[in-house]
Structure formats: structure tokens, C-alpha cells
Design an enzyme around this catalytic site. Structure first.
Site, mmCIF file in Angstrom:
data_model
loop_
_atom_site.group_PDB
_atom_site.id
_atom_site.type_symbol
_atom_site.label_atom_id
_atom_site.label_comp_id
_atom_site.label_asym_id
_atom_site.label_seq_id
_atom_site.Cartn_x
_atom_site.Cartn_y
_atom_site.Cartn_z
ATOM 1 N N LEU A 130 -28.231 20.624 -0.286
ATOM 2 C CA LEU A 130 -27.956 20.140 1.070
ATOM 3 C C LEU A 130 -26.463 20.120 1.376
ATOM 4 C CD1 LEU A 130 -30.392 17.050 1.146
ATOM 5 C CD2 LEU A 130 -30.917 19.452 1.609
ATOM 6 N N THR A 131 -25.710 19.367 0.583
ATOM 7 C CA THR A 131 -24.309 19.071 0.869
ATOM 8 C C THR A 131 -23.436 20.318 0.798
ATOM 9 O OG1 THR A 131 -24.626 16.880 -0.069
ATOM 10 C CG2 THR A 131 -22.362 17.632 0.174
ATOM 11 N N GLU A 132 -22.453 20.367 1.693
ATOM 12 C CA GLU A 132 -21.471 21.451 1.709
ATOM 13 C C GLU A 132 -20.069 20.853 1.701
ATOM 14 O OE1 GLU A 132 -22.241 24.180 4.896
ATOM 15 O OE2 GLU A 132 -24.288 24.624 4.208
ATOM 16 N N GLY A 136 -21.659 16.437 4.590
ATOM 17 C CA GLY A 136 -22.347 15.558 3.656
ATOM 18 C C GLY A 136 -23.320 14.684 4.415
ATOM 19 N N TRP A 161 -21.716 19.749 -4.850
ATOM 20 C CA TRP A 161 -22.326 18.570 -5.478
ATOM 21 C C TRP A 161 -23.833 18.730 -5.660
ATOM 22 C CZ3 TRP A 161 -18.793 15.914 -7.730
ATOM 23 C CH2 TRP A 161 -17.539 15.729 -7.141
ATOM 24 N N GLY A 347 -11.550 -7.725 -22.425
ATOM 25 C CA GLY A 347 -10.987 -6.464 -22.912
ATOM 26 C C GLY A 347 -12.022 -5.546 -23.538
ATOM 27 N N GLU A 370 -27.056 10.160 -1.671
ATOM 28 C CA GLU A 370 -28.284 9.999 -0.883
ATOM 29 C C GLU A 370 -28.032 9.235 0.422
ATOM 30 O OE1 GLU A 370 -31.109 11.432 -1.537
ATOM 31 O OE2 GLU A 370 -30.711 12.133 -3.573
ATOM 32 N N GLU A 374 -22.726 2.791 4.048
ATOM 33 C CA GLU A 374 -22.363 2.556 5.448
ATOM 34 C C GLU A 374 -23.440 3.135 6.373
ATOM 35 O OE1 GLU A 374 -19.075 1.829 2.961
ATOM 36 O OE2 GLU A 374 -20.270 3.666 3.097
#
Length: 390
Positions: A130-132, A136, A161, A347, A370, A374
Site C-alpha cells: 500500500l504505502t509509497e 501513507g 515499508w 539502568g 496501520e 492521530e
């Protein structure tokens, strides 16, 4: 360890057997190797091979196509268990499952008969493209174009991605079959894209966390796809088909956040009882108790939201609001619990000797992937208004 489920489908008893098998698999095949594989950023091929053997790539696929047909609720519980041990393994399954379930839900009968049995065995394994680089959250802004030439689509463009695209051999590819269409979504389609000439894995992307699993940049250079691999056989349905898959994806990501939140709580509770300061275990200090109380509450609330969304999905209801709520809250719970666990460990939490730093690196991705958190809040708000008109 053999798969306990017959090909006749998963009853509630069989679903419990699958959960038990997953726990045994995690204990024997994943836990002993997580630390080294994660820090070497090494693809867990032996783990993937075992998942194929156990039938994990067919968890939700209908039994008639060789899968187990488990419920989304059980699937979410499996993903929670896996993520509590190593989140990367859950991504190997989930991206593949979104691909498979989209074909099962939206594909033609011929596509189902051909692809779903191969998806169930893991013979064909992959995810969703999907993402380019410049698209996104706003998927309608994609620029990858598929131009029809006779009985084929010729695809040109880039994706970014894309999970499982390096080690896998098939992805669902979101393209524009009509770049001039208005509204834009009417020009978008999904193609079942098997690797071949013109399908180029251009780069494995380096990441803060989510190690081992491959996230890649892809280039399509005159890549040809037969017309019969257009999901559903009709152009212009791609975005709608993808959004249905993203509901399942968001439930999965919520389950991942829940798994991390639970793992962080477990580690913090155990450590706080053995680490001593000022002559007593730190769990007896009120400052630590405040943290543990909040962490435990987040886990319980995240689990209820995730299971609520999964049950709505199983009922076949529209559940973008429920999935959005679960994804938003559970992933924030994972991030917050990982952060608080690091503070409780002090630590040692910052040291690679303990799993806390891995949880801390893995958790932020879930608030972004996904659909950002926001965006989830906007989806929730729009749905709550639409469902409660004045």
C-alpha cells in the site's frame, strides 16, 4: 510438534488446542533465539519454516481452502501471545493474513480456489503493498499505475515499508488503474502480484526496532500482471477492499500492543520483587506501586477493547470505530508500559541484557503503522457522531 487441528474446521475446543500449540511453539522455537536474532537483525527462517509446518499461515482461511477457519477473537489472542515473546513474528503472520483474508472476502471464485490453498500452506506468502514514499495515511495519493495492455496490466511505480516483501513471494498491490478518476478512490484497484520480471526489491530498510522481519522498498518497472489477478475482477474497488483488510490489521496491531504491554508488566512485576533498594524490594515503594497499578490497568483495558473489536469483526459488523479504539489505546498502552518498565528496571532496562530495551524499541512502530493513532482518533470521532445524530 504436530498441528492438532483437522481440516474440518476449528471448534472452540480446537481453537483452544491451537492456543496451546502456539504457546508450546513459542516456548520451544522462539524464546531461546529471540535475543540473538533481534540484535543481529536476522530473518528467522527456521521459525517461519516451523510456522508453515504447523499451518499458522492458514489460521483464518476457511477449511474448504485448507485453513483452520479460526475466529478473529482467537486470532487476536494468538497475536497477543506471540507479541509478548517477539513482535516481529506476529508481523510475519499478520501481513500475510491480511492478504489472504482480502482475497477470501473479495476475490473471484477462481482466485479463491487458486490462491487460498497456497496461502494456507505458506507456499505463497507475503503481505500488502500500500504505502509509497509520498503516500501513507492518504492512500488515495498513491502514484503506482497499472495500465491495461490486452490481457495484462503493466505496472510502474514504487512502494515503501512493505512487510514480507523480501522473503515472501506475493503481495496484494494497490495501484491506480484510472489515474484521472474523480473521486480518486474510483480509480484504485488491487492486484495479486507474484514476484517476477519487473518486481524489484530495491532495498531492505533499517529500523529502530521490529528487527528480523523484512521491511523493504519496492520498484515496479514494466511489471506485468495477468488481468485475472485483479481482485474481484472489477476495477475501481481497490480502496474499499483494502479498508476492510485494515480493520483486521488494526485489530492485529492492537493485539501486538497488548502483547508488549503485558510483557512489560510481567517483567516489571518480577523484577520489582527481586531488586532491593533501601533495604526492601522496590515493589514495596509507593512510587513503584503507582507505576505497576497503572500498567496493570492499561493491560486489562487494552484487552477488553481488543476483544470487543475482534468480536464485532466476527459478527460481520462495521467495526472501524471499535478497531480504531482498540488500536489507539492498546498501542499507546504498549508504548507507555514499555517506558515505565524501563524506568522500573533503571539502568538494567537500558541494557541489552534484558528484554525491556527491545520492547521499548518495538512499541513506537505500533502507534504509527496501520494508520497513525492521530488518524484513529479522527475515525473514532467521526463514527461516534455518525452513530449518534443530534
Amino acid at each position: 510438534m504436530e498441528s492438532p487441528i483437522s481440516s474440518q474446521g476449528a471448534t472452540p475446543e480446537e481453537e483452544q488446542m491451537i492456543l496451546d500449540t502456539v504457546e508450546k511453539f513459542l516456548e520451544a522455537e522462539v524464546k531461546p533465539y529471540v535475543h540473538q536474532l533481534d540484535h543481529d537483525d536476522e530473518y528467522p527462517q527456521a521459525i517461519v519454516d516451523k510456522m508453515k509446518e504447523l499451518g499458522f499461515f492458514g489460521l483464518m482461511i476457511d477449511p474448504e481452502f485448507g485453513g483452520f477457519g479460526i475466529s478473529t477473537l482467537t486470532y487476536a489472542r494468538i497475536i497477543e501471545k506471540i507479541s509478548a515473546v517477539w513482535m516481529s513474528v506476529s508481523g510475519i503472520i499478520n501481513s500475510h493474513m491480511i492478504m489472504a483474508m482480502t482475497v477470501q472476502r473479495c476475490g473471484t471464485e477462481e482466485q479463491k480456489a487458486h490462491y487460498l490453498p497456497k496461502f494456507a500452506t505458506g507456499e505463497l506468502r507475503g503481505g500488502v503493498g500500500l504505502t509509497e514514499p509520498d503516500a501513507g495515511t492518504d492512500l488515495q495519493n498513491i502514484r503506482t499505475v497499472a495500465k491495461r495492455e490486452g490481457d495484462e496490466y503493466v505496472v510502474n511505480g514504487n512502494k515503501m515499508w512493505i512487510t514480507n516483501s523480501g522473503s515472501g513471494n506475493c503481495i496484494l498491490l494497490l495501484v491506480k488503474t484510472d489515474p484521472t478518476a474523480e473521486p480518486r478512490h474510483k480509480g484504485m484497484s488491487l492486484l495479486i502480484a507474484e514476484k517476477g520480471p519487473g518486481f524489484v526489491v530495491s532495498k531492505k530498510l533499517e529500523k529502530l526496532g521490529y528487527k528480523g522481519i523484512d521491511s523493504c522498498a519496492l520498484a515496479f518497472e514494466d511489471y506485468r500482471v495477468p488481468v485475472e489477478r485483479l481482485v474481484g475482477g472489477v476495477e475501481g474497488k481497490g480502496l474499499k477492499q483494502v479498508l476492510g483488510g485494515l480493520e483486521l490489521g488494526r485489530i492485529n496491531v492492537a493485539a501486538r500492543g497488548l502483547g508488549i504491554a503485558q510483557a512489560a508488566l510481567n517483567e516489571a512485576v518480577a523484577y520489582s520483587q527481586t531488586r532491593k533498594t533501601f533495604g526492601k524490594p522496590i515493589c514495596e515503594h509507593q512510587a513503584i506501586q503507582l507505576k505497576l497499578g497503572e500498567m496493570a490497568t492499561r493491560v486489562t483495558a487494552a484487552r477488553l477493547l481488543t476483544e470487543n473489536a475482534a468480536m464485532a469483526y466476527d459478527r460481520g459488523e462495521r467495526c472501524d470505530m471499535e478497531a480504531g479504539m482498540a488500536k489507539f489505546f492498546a498501542t499507546e498502552a504498549g508504548l507507555e508500559n514499555a517506558t515505565e518498565a524501563m524506568r522500573i528496571f533503571g539502568g538494567y532496562g537500558y541494557s541489552k541484557e534484558y528484554p525491556i530495551e527491545r520492547l521499548y524499541r518495538d512499541a513506537p512502530l505500533l502507534t504509527i503503522g496501520e494508520g497513525t493513532n492521530e488518524l484513529q482518533r479522527i475515525i473514532i470521532a467521526k463514527q461516534i457522531i455518525a452513530r449518534n445524530p443530534a
